[in-house]
Scaffold this motif. Structure first.
Motif, mmCIF file in Angstrom:
data_model
loop_
_atom_site.group_PDB
_atom_site.id
_atom_site.type_symbol
_atom_site.label_atom_id
_atom_site.label_comp_id
_atom_site.label_asym_id
_atom_site.label_seq_id
_atom_site.Cartn_x
_atom_site.Cartn_y
_atom_site.Cartn_z
ATOM 1 N N LEU A 68 0.843 -1.195 0.000
ATOM 2 C CA LEU A 68 0.000 0.000 0.000
ATOM 3 C C LEU A 68 0.877 1.244 0.000
ATOM 4 N N ASN A 69 0.467 2.234 -0.792
ATOM 5 C CA ASN A 69 1.184 3.508 -0.819
ATOM 6 C C ASN A 69 0.230 4.637 -0.453
ATOM 7 N N LEU A 70 0.790 5.632 0.193
ATOM 8 C CA LEU A 70 0.053 6.834 0.561
ATOM 9 C C LEU A 70 0.563 7.957 -0.327
ATOM 10 N N HIS A 71 -0.359 8.682 -0.980
ATOM 11 C CA HIS A 71 0.062 9.781 -1.859
ATOM 12 C C HIS A 71 -0.736 11.041 -1.543
ATOM 13 N N PRO A 72 -0.048 12.197 -1.397
ATOM 14 C CA PRO A 72 -0.732 13.421 -0.988
ATOM 15 C C PRO A 72 -1.405 14.183 -2.134
ATOM 16 N N ALA A 73 -2.278 13.494 -2.854
ATOM 17 C CA ALA A 73 -3.071 14.097 -3.930
ATOM 18 C C ALA A 73 -4.183 13.122 -4.284
ATOM 19 N N LEU A 74 -5.157 13.610 -5.053
ATOM 20 C CA LEU A 74 -6.218 12.727 -5.533
ATOM 21 C C LEU A 74 -5.764 12.122 -6.862
ATOM 22 N N LEU A 75 -5.082 10.995 -6.784
ATOM 23 C CA LEU A 75 -4.614 10.343 -8.014
ATOM 24 C C LEU A 75 -5.818 10.041 -8.903
ATOM 25 N N PRO A 76 -5.675 10.122 -10.226
ATOM 26 C CA PRO A 76 -4.421 10.231 -10.990
ATOM 27 C C PRO A 76 -3.826 11.645 -11.084
ATOM 28 N N SER A 77 -4.408 12.633 -10.424
ATOM 29 C CA SER A 77 -3.821 13.981 -10.460
ATOM 30 C C SER A 77 -2.552 14.046 -9.608
ATOM 31 N N TYR A 78 -1.600 14.804 -10.069
ATOM 32 C CA TYR A 78 -0.363 15.136 -9.332
ATOM 33 C C TYR A 78 0.432 13.924 -8.836
ATOM 34 N N PRO A 79 0.738 12.974 -9.726
ATOM 35 C CA PRO A 79 1.641 11.884 -9.304
ATOM 36 C C PRO A 79 3.054 12.434 -9.151
ATOM 37 N N GLY A 80 3.913 11.661 -8.511
ATOM 38 C CA GLY A 80 5.310 12.068 -8.371
ATOM 39 C C GLY A 80 5.525 13.024 -7.210
ATOM 40 N N LEU A 81 6.604 13.788 -7.304
ATOM 41 C CA LEU A 81 7.026 14.650 -6.196
ATOM 42 C C LEU A 81 6.296 15.995 -6.193
ATOM 43 N N ASN A 82 6.370 16.682 -5.052
ATOM 44 C CA ASN A 82 5.842 18.047 -4.890
ATOM 45 C C ASN A 82 4.362 18.178 -5.240
ATOM 46 N N SER A 83 3.583 17.152 -4.922
ATOM 47 C CA SER A 83 2.162 17.128 -5.293
ATOM 48 C C SER A 83 1.368 18.263 -4.652
ATOM 49 N N ILE A 84 1.654 18.551 -3.377
ATOM 50 C CA ILE A 84 0.893 19.589 -2.674
ATOM 51 C C ILE A 84 1.215 20.952 -3.268
ATOM 52 N N GLN A 85 2.482 21.193 -3.515
ATOM 53 C CA GLN A 85 2.913 22.463 -4.105
ATOM 54 C C GLN A 85 2.279 22.650 -5.488
ATOM 55 N N ARG A 86 2.283 21.611 -6.306
ATOM 56 C CA ARG A 86 1.719 21.714 -7.659
ATOM 57 C C ARG A 86 0.215 21.957 -7.616
ATOM 58 N N ALA A 87 -0.477 21.291 -6.670
ATOM 59 C CA ALA A 87 -1.918 21.509 -6.528
ATOM 60 C C ALA A 87 -2.200 22.940 -6.077
ATOM 61 N N PHE A 88 -1.404 23.427 -5.128
ATOM 62 C CA PHE A 88 -1.596 24.791 -4.618
ATOM 63 C C PHE A 88 -1.376 25.817 -5.731
ATOM 64 N N ASP A 89 -0.346 25.594 -6.557
ATOM 65 C CA ASP A 89 -0.078 26.494 -7.691
ATOM 66 C C ASP A 89 -1.263 26.506 -8.664
ATOM 67 N N ASP A 90 -1.837 25.333 -8.931
ATOM 68 C CA ASP A 90 -2.997 25.260 -9.838
ATOM 69 C C ASP A 90 -4.232 25.920 -9.226
ATOM 70 N N TYR A 91 -4.370 25.840 -7.900
ATOM 71 C CA TYR A 91 -5.475 26.519 -7.217
ATOM 72 C C TYR A 91 -5.352 28.032 -7.427
ATOM 73 N N LYS A 92 -4.135 28.542 -7.265
ATOM 74 C CA LYS A 92 -3.919 29.989 -7.428
ATOM 75 C C LYS A 92 -4.214 30.442 -8.860
ATOM 76 N N LYS A 93 -4.069 29.530 -9.816
ATOM 77 C CA LYS A 93 -4.369 29.855 -11.223
ATOM 78 C C LYS A 93 -5.851 29.640 -11.537
#
Length: 196
Positions: A105-130
């Protein structure tokens, strides 16, 4: 069910899982914490919580293949049935994947399939600001040969608030992880025990 937790860093999710094991909320036995960084804070947490812990690096094993063979030997030594990846920052290769099909089992800090890989929270936050998204979240899934991919066990959305900073969003994502991961692991273990 004998469970090993693999982690690489601070270990807050490891500690959350351990508390659920030690209170009897999650059935089965937490038999091992493995960390690929001997000096990571998670090792001190394991010591404090009384969880057997082991650590070695890819470098000291002489490469990824030998590292995975040594790790597999360790998992077999502890008679591990299920593996939980709690901030384990390495891609699990075929040596271990093939031995534990639908059992990692893996835990990932995003709603996959969105934002796989590293820096998922940062990338989501950047998209929220846009103005592209209004929420992110947390996913627990079984891993397969592809990065942050495989059958989803549980997901929970985390709304992004107008006054959020990246740090406040990260804090709420982690709080959600500490609830969702133990619940998902418990569900998987109970399903396995009922099948036996």
């Amino acid at each position: 069910m004998r469970v090993a937790i693999l982690a690489s860093g601070n270990g807050t999710n490891f500690e959350a899982l351990t508390k659920h094991f030690q209170s009897g909320d999650i059935p089965g036995d937490e038999v091992l914490l493995f960390c690929n960084h001997p000096d990571a804070p998670v090792m001190k947490r394991a010591e404090r919580l009384g969880v057997p812990h082991e650590s070695f690096t890819v470098k000291e094993c002489g490469g990824k293949e030998k590292y995975e063979q040594r790790l597999l030997k360790l998992l077999k030594q502890y008679k591990v049935d299920i593996i939980a990846l709690a901030g384990y920052l390495r891609v699990v290769g075929p040596t271990i994947l093939n031995e534990y099909p639908d059992s990692i089992l893996n835990l990932h800090p995003a709603l996959l399939p969105s934002y796989p890989g590293l820096n998922s929270i940062q990338r989501a936050f950047d998209d929220y600001k846009k103005g592209k998204i209004k929420e992110t979240g947390v996913t627990v899934h079984f891993i397969d040969a592809h990065l942050d991919h495989g059958p989803i066990i549980a997901q929970k959305a985390v709304p992004i608030k107008a006054d959020d900073t990246e740090a406040s969003l990260e804090s709420r994502v982690h709080d959600t992880e500490h609830v969702l991961f133990p619940a998902a692991l418990k569900k998987v273990i109970l399903e396995r025990m009922n099948k036996q």
